[in-house]
Write a protein that holds these residues in place. Structure first.
Motif, short mmCIF file in Angstrom:
data_model
loop_
_atom_site.label_atom_id
_atom_site.label_comp_id
_atom_site.label_asym_id
_atom_site.label_seq_id
_atom_site.Cartn_x
_atom_site.Cartn_y
_atom_site.Cartn_z
N LEU A 25 26.33 -24.19 3.99
CA LEU A 25 25.00 -24.89 4.85
C LEU A 25 24.33 -25.58 3.96
O LEU A 25 23.75 -26.58 4.57
N ALA A 26 24.12 -25.30 2.41
CA ALA A 26 23.30 -25.83 1.69
C ALA A 26 24.21 -27.26 1.56
O ALA A 26 23.45 -28.43 1.24
N ALA A 27 25.53 -27.27 1.61
CA ALA A 27 26.09 -28.53 1.27
C ALA A 27 25.88 -29.50 2.55
O ALA A 27 25.94 -30.67 2.32
N PHE A 28 25.93 -29.01 3.74
CA PHE A 28 25.94 -29.62 4.82
C PHE A 28 24.54 -30.30 4.71
O PHE A 28 24.52 -31.47 5.31
N ALA A 44 20.08 -26.83 12.18
CA ALA A 44 19.77 -25.45 13.20
C ALA A 44 21.17 -25.22 13.83
O ALA A 44 21.40 -23.87 13.54
N LEU A 45 21.60 -26.07 14.34
CA LEU A 45 23.01 -25.77 14.88
C LEU A 45 24.05 -24.93 13.89
O LEU A 45 24.85 -24.20 14.16
N ALA A 46 24.01 -25.76 12.82
CA ALA A 46 24.97 -25.28 12.04
C ALA A 46 24.73 -24.05 11.30
O ALA A 46 25.55 -23.01 11.09
N GLU A 47 23.26 -23.61 11.21
CA GLU A 47 22.81 -22.32 10.82
C GLU A 47 23.49 -21.30 11.80
O GLU A 47 23.71 -20.01 11.44
N ARG A 48 23.20 -21.63 13.10
CA ARG A 48 23.61 -20.52 14.45
C ARG A 48 25.14 -20.35 14.21
O ARG A 48 25.62 -19.49 14.61
N LEU A 49 25.96 -21.47 13.86
CA LEU A 49 27.38 -21.37 14.05
C LEU A 49 27.99 -20.78 12.54
O LEU A 49 29.16 -20.76 12.43
N SER A 50 27.10 -20.71 11.43
CA SER A 50 27.64 -20.20 10.31
C SER A 50 28.37 -18.97 10.32
O SER A 50 29.25 -18.62 9.43
N GLY A 51 27.92 -18.05 11.23
CA GLY A 51 28.65 -16.70 11.16
C GLY A 51 29.97 -16.68 11.65
O GLY A 51 30.66 -15.90 11.74
N LEU A 88 30.96 -27.00 8.63
CA LEU A 88 31.18 -28.08 7.92
C LEU A 88 31.91 -29.27 8.50
O LEU A 88 31.78 -30.37 7.94
N GLY A 89 32.94 -29.06 9.54
CA GLY A 89 33.54 -30.06 10.17
C GLY A 89 32.45 -30.78 10.73
O GLY A 89 32.55 -32.19 10.90
N ILE A 90 31.36 -29.85 11.43
CA ILE A 90 30.36 -30.75 12.25
C ILE A 90 29.60 -31.70 11.32
O ILE A 90 29.37 -32.90 11.57
N GLY A 91 29.68 -31.13 10.03
CA GLY A 91 28.46 -31.98 9.07
C GLY A 91 29.46 -33.45 8.79
O GLY A 91 28.75 -34.46 8.67
N ARG A 92 30.65 -33.23 8.72
CA ARG A 92 31.52 -34.41 8.20
C ARG A 92 31.50 -35.29 9.53
O ARG A 92 31.50 -36.48 9.53
N SER A 93 31.57 -34.89 10.82
CA SER A 93 31.38 -35.50 12.08
C SER A 93 29.88 -36.24 12.16
O SER A 93 29.99 -37.41 12.59
N PHE A 94 29.19 -35.48 11.74
CA PHE A 94 27.77 -36.19 11.73
C PHE A 94 27.69 -37.27 10.77
O PHE A 94 27.06 -38.37 11.19
#
Length: 299
Positions: free
Chosen positions: A232-235, A253-260, A279-285
């Motif tokens: 999450l921190a890296a994202f 916030a979305l990544a936080e909910r999906l982190s589990g 993290l994949g979402i982060g790369r897509s963003f």
């Protein structure tokens, strides 16, 4: 030498302060149910104890006085004879309870009394003689070999060599069987001990194996939480400054909910598909931010 005294043991009547009755039928049943030998002791209370010493035996009982008196032949030990003749214990009393199985009276014991007077007063000593075999009894002596000098004139039975040998063989066979049984018991005890030790060892190993997976699971859970936090921190660091602030906060916030979630998922918007973890979402963003076509639809 022991002594036999013929004593009056009980009489028909009502006796004692409580007027306890003794009937002719009671005395008749005592004779009928009598089994030699009945014990003789000092005092009724002592005769109720298992560890009380015995001072003689009642060998026989009979009816006298037209069935109104019970008499008995009583063997005195030397110690009782001394107490009796000295006057220290010159009274006596019988215990005549009823049998549970048929309700018949029977002689339980004869107790000699000192300071306490007997419930039936006036009982008499009828005869005294040295203790010996009764008239008509045949005395038999059994011996393995040799002559019995003391038994001269009496009926005797001497075992011959063949009978002795047979008994010795039986004894040897019994001793052998006893030794074999002892060995079997010792082996069984040793086997039991060995099995108990193995069972204890297995139970100890099972407990250790149960403890290891539990410890491993706890450690994996801690590592997984640390990995989620790190991802999450890296994202957040990757999207910072690359997307508008409003979109960045919503993406975080979305990544936080999906982190589990540990499984992959699909995300699509405006013709662009994303599949994977947060993290994949982060790369897509990041990729969309570079094209300037990144936005989030609200439902």
């Amino acid at each position: 030498m022991r002594t036999i005294r013929t004593l009056e043991l009980a009489k028909v009547g009502e006796w004692g302060m409580s007027s306890d009755p003794i009937t002719g039928q009671d005395l008749k049943e005592v004779v009928e149910t009598f089994t030699p030998r009945r014990p003789v002791g000092i005092g009724h209370e002592a005769m109720r104890r298992d560890d009380a010493p015995k001072y003689g035996n009642v060998w026989s009982v009979a009816l006298a006085d037209d069935g109104n008196t019970l008499t008995g032949e009583v063997e005195f030990t030397d110690s009782l004879d001394t107490l009796y003749t000295s006057g220290a214990y010159d009274g006596w009393s019988v215990s005549i309870p009823k049998r549970a199985k048929d309700g018949k009276a029977y002689l339980h014991h004869l107790a000699f009394l000192g300071a306490t007077p007997p419930k039936i007063p006036g009982l008499k000593e009828l005869e005294v003689k040295p203790f010996s075999y009764a008239d008509g009894d045949v005395k038999r002596s059994f011996q393995f070999s040799g002559n019995c000098i003391e038994c001269a004139g009496e009926e005797t039975k001497v075992m011959d060599e063949q009978e002795v040998k047979a008994l010795q063989e039986k004894l040897a066979a019994l001793e052998k069987e006893n030794a074999e049984l002892k060995a079997v018991n010792e082996k069984a005890a040793a086997d039991k001990k060995e099995l108990e030790e193995k069972l204890a060892a297995l139970e100890g190993n099972e407990k250790k194996e149960e403890a290891i997976p539990a410890e491993f699971a706890d450690r994996m859970q801690r590592l997984e939480k640390e990995a989620h936090a790190s991802r999450l921190a890296a994202f957040k660091a990757k999207i910072e400054g690359k997307v508008p602030a409003g979109i960045a906060s919503q993406a975080a916030a979305l990544a936080e909910r999906l982190s589990g979630r540990t499984d992959a998922f699909n995300f699509s918007d405006n013709g662009t598909n994303v599949q994977g973890t947060e993290l994949g979402i982060g790369r897509s963003f990041n990729a969309l931010a570079g094209t300037g076509k990144c936005w989030i639809k609200r439902f």
